[in-house]
Design a protein around this motif. Structure first.
Motif, PDB file in Angstrom:
ATOM      1  N   TYR A 267     -21.291 -32.526 -79.107  1.00 13.26           N
ATOM      2  CA  TYR A 267     -21.055 -32.889 -77.702  1.00 13.26           C
ATOM      3  C   TYR A 267     -19.625 -32.680 -77.434  1.00 13.26           C
ATOM      4  O   TYR A 267     -19.100 -32.489 -76.542  1.00 13.26           O
ATOM      5  CB  TYR A 267     -21.496 -34.270 -77.660  1.00 13.26           C
ATOM      6  CG  TYR A 267     -21.795 -34.815 -76.138  1.00 13.26           C
ATOM      7  CD1 TYR A 267     -22.689 -34.323 -75.502  1.00 13.26           C
ATOM      8  CD2 TYR A 267     -21.039 -35.587 -75.602  1.00 13.26           C
ATOM      9  CE1 TYR A 267     -23.104 -34.483 -73.985  1.00 13.26           C
ATOM     10  CE2 TYR A 267     -21.144 -35.907 -74.212  1.00 13.26           C
ATOM     11  CZ  TYR A 267     -22.239 -35.404 -73.555  1.00 13.26           C
ATOM     12  OH  TYR A 267     -22.398 -35.968 -72.301  1.00 13.26           O
TER      13      TYR A 267
ATOM     14  N   GLU B  81     -18.935 -35.823 -68.440  1.00 12.78           N
ATOM     15  CA  GLU B  81     -19.918 -35.933 -69.504  1.00 12.78           C
ATOM     16  C   GLU B  81     -19.721 -37.222 -70.356  1.00 12.78           C
ATOM     17  O   GLU B  81     -20.597 -37.775 -71.174  1.00 12.78           O
ATOM     18  CB  GLU B  81     -19.649 -34.589 -70.463  1.00 12.78           C
ATOM     19  CG  GLU B  81     -20.058 -33.438 -69.816  1.00 12.78           C
ATOM     20  CD  GLU B  81     -19.960 -32.348 -70.755  1.00 12.78           C
ATOM     21  OE1 GLU B  81     -19.025 -32.169 -71.851  1.00 12.78           O
ATOM     22  OE2 GLU B  81     -20.880 -31.414 -70.840  1.00 12.78           O
ATOM     23  N   PHE B  82     -18.656 -37.791 -70.097  1.00 13.59           N
ATOM     24  CA  PHE B  82     -18.377 -39.257 -70.885  1.00 13.59           C
ATOM     25  C   PHE B  82     -18.410 -40.444 -69.834  1.00 13.59           C
ATOM     26  O   PHE B  82     -17.669 -40.248 -68.942  1.00 13.59           O
ATOM     27  CB  PHE B  82     -17.060 -39.135 -71.810  1.00 13.59           C
ATOM     28  CG  PHE B  82     -17.264 -38.048 -72.836  1.00 13.59           C
ATOM     29  CD1 PHE B  82     -17.673 -38.334 -74.192  1.00 13.59           C
ATOM     30  CD2 PHE B  82     -16.867 -36.741 -72.653  1.00 13.59           C
ATOM     31  CE1 PHE B  82     -17.816 -37.454 -74.949  1.00 13.59           C
ATOM     32  CE2 PHE B  82     -17.071 -35.779 -73.580  1.00 13.59           C
ATOM     33  CZ  PHE B  82     -17.356 -36.192 -74.841  1.00 13.59           C
TER      34      PHE B  82
ATOM     35  N   TYR C 109     -25.468 -44.594 -81.517  1.00  8.34           N
ATOM     36  CA  TYR C 109     -24.393 -43.579 -81.955  1.00  8.34           C
ATOM     37  C   TYR C 109     -23.412 -44.131 -83.046  1.00  8.34           C
ATOM     38  O   TYR C 109     -23.466 -45.305 -83.242  1.00  8.34           O
ATOM     39  CB  TYR C 109     -23.383 -43.434 -80.354  1.00  8.34           C
ATOM     40  CG  TYR C 109     -23.895 -42.486 -79.621  1.00  8.34           C
ATOM     41  CD1 TYR C 109     -23.536 -41.336 -79.450  1.00  8.34           C
ATOM     42  CD2 TYR C 109     -25.060 -43.081 -78.683  1.00  8.34           C
ATOM     43  CE1 TYR C 109     -24.039 -40.438 -78.318  1.00  8.34           C
ATOM     44  CE2 TYR C 109     -25.679 -42.108 -77.695  1.00  8.34           C
ATOM     45  CZ  TYR C 109     -25.072 -40.867 -77.304  1.00  8.34           C
ATOM     46  OH  TYR C 109     -25.537 -40.125 -76.742  1.00  8.34           O
ATOM     47  N   SER C 110     -22.979 -43.222 -83.799  1.00  9.67           N
ATOM     48  CA  SER C 110     -22.087 -43.620 -85.001  1.00  9.67           C
ATOM     49  C   SER C 110     -21.176 -44.760 -84.784  1.00  9.67           C
ATOM     50  O   SER C 110     -20.791 -45.759 -85.495  1.00  9.67           O
ATOM     51  CB  SER C 110     -21.451 -42.416 -85.683  1.00  9.67           C
ATOM     52  OG  SER C 110     -22.109 -41.407 -86.093  1.00  9.67           O
TER      53      SER C 110
ATOM     54  N   THR D 203     -27.927 -32.316 -77.418  1.00  8.45           N
ATOM     55  CA  THR D 203     -26.480 -32.278 -77.145  1.00  8.45           C
ATOM     56  C   THR D 203     -25.870 -30.789 -77.305  1.00  8.45           C
ATOM     57  O   THR D 203     -24.959 -30.232 -76.937  1.00  8.45           O
ATOM     58  CB  THR D 203     -25.559 -33.054 -78.132  1.00  8.45           C
ATOM     59  OG1 THR D 203     -26.032 -32.728 -79.491  1.00  8.45           O
ATOM     60  CG2 THR D 203     -25.724 -34.569 -77.927  1.00  8.45           C
TER      61      THR D 203
ATOM     62  N   SER E 231     -24.091 -36.897 -87.349  1.00  6.73           N
ATOM     63  CA  SER E 231     -22.834 -36.762 -86.902  1.00  6.73           C
ATOM     64  C   SER E 231     -22.797 -35.343 -86.012  1.00  6.73           C
ATOM     65  O   SER E 231     -21.847 -35.225 -85.129  1.00  6.73           O
ATOM     66  CB  SER E 231     -21.836 -36.599 -88.030  1.00  6.73           C
ATOM     67  OG  SER E 231     -22.013 -37.944 -88.576  1.00  6.73           O
TER      68      SER E 231
ATOM     69  N   LYS F  72     -24.934 -34.105 -84.152  1.00  7.49           N
ATOM     70  CA  LYS F  72     -25.478 -34.091 -82.709  1.00  7.49           C
ATOM     71  C   LYS F  72     -24.037 -34.503 -81.935  1.00  7.49           C
ATOM     72  O   LYS F  72     -23.953 -33.933 -81.042  1.00  7.49           O
ATOM     73  CB  LYS F  72     -26.396 -35.229 -82.542  1.00  7.49           C
ATOM     74  CG  LYS F  72     -27.748 -35.077 -82.931  1.00  7.49           C
ATOM     75  CD  LYS F  72     -28.446 -36.330 -82.670  1.00  7.49           C
ATOM     76  CE  LYS F  72     -30.003 -36.090 -83.028  1.00  7.49           C
ATOM     77  NZ  LYS F  72     -31.034 -36.916 -82.152  1.00  7.49           N
ATOM     78  N   GLU F  73     -23.256 -35.707 -82.362  1.00 11.49           N
ATOM     79  CA  GLU F  73     -22.046 -35.956 -81.829  1.00 11.49           C
ATOM     80  C   GLU F  73     -21.048 -34.933 -81.694  1.00 11.49           C
ATOM     81  O   GLU F  73     -20.341 -34.668 -80.809  1.00 11.49           O
ATOM     82  CB  GLU F  73     -21.506 -37.389 -82.388  1.00 11.49           C
ATOM     83  CG  GLU F  73     -22.431 -38.350 -82.170  1.00 11.49           C
ATOM     84  CD  GLU F  73     -22.399 -39.501 -83.013  1.00 11.49           C
ATOM     85  OE1 GLU F  73     -23.317 -40.608 -82.976  1.00 11.49           O
ATOM     86  OE2 GLU F  73     -21.621 -39.401 -84.047  1.00 11.49           O
TER      87      GLU F  73
END
Lengths: 166, 251
Positions: free
Chosen positions: B135, A141-142, A53-54, A118, B129, B131-132
């Motif tokens: 979400y 979801e988190f 993840y970024s 996603t 980014s 994809k994120e």
């Protein structure tokens, strides 16, 4: 340039010892984070790492951890570069890795990024890693890290993390 | 390729993510429920990671030796290029959710478009980014629905927040003359066309949520000129304190 085969093997063996600090049961190879190991014009070993993840805070730690592990084994000089050319997906996670996650109490991603990425809402019914029941409920979801969502099992009543499919 | 224009454009994208991330981080430990606290912090963390990538890239393209930290910690308010919408205060939960939803809708369209860039690093940033962002949108969209179709009080608060924030949406997807040249050469996609798509999506969702489009149209601009509302200075004072007080310090 390519490394000679013995060095290549030693590099991959070293990578197999580098664990994710947030999911310590998995190595960077289980997670499918390594795009390749080569040698550059300056004779440095170059490890190409794709972050999950970024914003994953483990990325910087993993860079250091890879450097340390290689250095301890005399695999020097080594350089870890971030490779964003392809976006990381849970499809790259190894089967062994998914198995280890399950045994550790985290439900592994179920399905592939095309069917449950996603763009698709998370649903109830993720298989419980403890009792394998499918009567489970999405709580959030988190979860505790960017890569996880939070569930509870309606049969064994245990809460558990689900490693999201992306 | 006009490197200066591209640097400025990337700062615009990265600064918006950084400032929005900072605003979300202010909720940490204060959200109405634990799950929301974790969700807002997670979204903020994703945005921070995305901004690190794009600010680093801006520094490389600029070629003056500025890295992500120099970009984030050593530029003044007038040098920041973030959307005014991102720097607006959290307000109540409804205001945070409305701001987030407007930004998530924007980010999904923007990042999808950037993923088509002929510049490989920009395209890679877009793909990852996006994809994120999708979400994040699911979260804010679900809360927009829950609040606006929920109790009268919740509905009223969402409408109020929308009325308050709407004026800052004028500058989304706007391109400067220099940036238009980057569109013509394929480095930037046709971003200005996305505004209509964004507006159509927002309007159809607002209708579904029984919310009304604010009567006062959007008109505030300033991101690309570095002309901000009074709020950014306070954010930077906090964000940059350590680096200003102890120059060149490292963790």
């Amino acid at each position: 340039m390519r490394l000679i085969p013995q060095v290549t093997d030693a590099c991959w063996q070293a990578l197999n010892q580098v664990h994710d600090p947030e999911v310590p049961v998995l190595t960077v190879l289980d997670l499918g984070m390594i795009r390749g190991v080569d040698i550059n014009a300056d004779n440095e070993i170059v490890v190409r790492l794709t972050p999950t993840y970024s914003g994953c805070p483990a990325t910087d730690m993993l860079k250091d951890e890879i450097t340390n592990t290689f250095t301890e084994r005399g695999l020097t000089p080594v350089k870890v570069v971030i490779d964003l050319s392809e976006a990381w997906t849970t499809d790259w996670m190894s089967e062994a890795g998914k198995q280890k996650l399950q045994e550790y109490g985290i439900a592994p991603p179920q399905g592939d990024s095309h069917s449950c990425g996603t763009h698709v809402a998370l649903t109830d019914g993720v298989t419980c890693p403890h009792c394998r029941s499918q009567k489970t409920q999405l709580i959030s979801e988190f979860g505790s890290t960017a890569c996880k969502a939070f569930y509870k099992c309606l049969d064994c009543l245990e809460p558990f993390d689900y490693f999201k499919c992306i | 390729m006009n490197n200066q224009a591209l640097t400025q454009f990337l700062l615009h994208v990265g600064d918006s993510q950084l400032i929005l991330s900072h605003r979300l981080s202010e909720w940490c430990g204060h959200a109405p429920e634990l799950e929301i606290d974790i969700a807002l912090s997670n979204i903020g963390l994703d945005l921070l990671g995305q901004s690190r990538t794009v600010l680093s890239l801006a520094g490389q393209i600029e070629g003056l030796g500025r890295d992500e930290d120099k970009m984030a910690f050593l530029r003044t308010e007038r040098e920041y290029r973030n959307l005014l919408l991102c720097e607006q205060p959290n307000g109540d939960f409804a205001q945070t959710i409305v701001r987030q939803w407007l930004m998530d809708q924007y980010h999904v369209l923007l990042l999808d478009a950037l993923s088509q860039s002929s510049h490989l690093d920009i395209a890679a940033f877009g793909v990852k980014s996006l994809k994120e962002a999708k979400y994040h949108l699911r979260f804010s969209q679900a809360w927009m629905e829950r609040l606006s179709l929920g109790t009268d009080e919740a509905h009223q608060k969402v409408q109020q927040a929308l009325n308050e924030l709407w004026r800052f949406t004028a500058e989304l997807f706007e391109l400067t003359t220099d940036e238009q040249a980057l569109v013509d050469s394929g480095v930037l996609p046709k971003l200005n066309f996305l505004k209509d798509e964004w507006s159509a999506q927002i309007e159809s969702e607002l209708a579904r949520f029984n919310l009304t489009l604010p009567e006062i149209g959007a008109y505030r601009r300033g991101a690309k000129q570095g002309v901000h509302t009074e709020h950014l200075g306070y954010i930077l004072a906090e964000l940059q304190y350590m680096q200003r007080a102890y120059p060149n310090m490292n963790w």
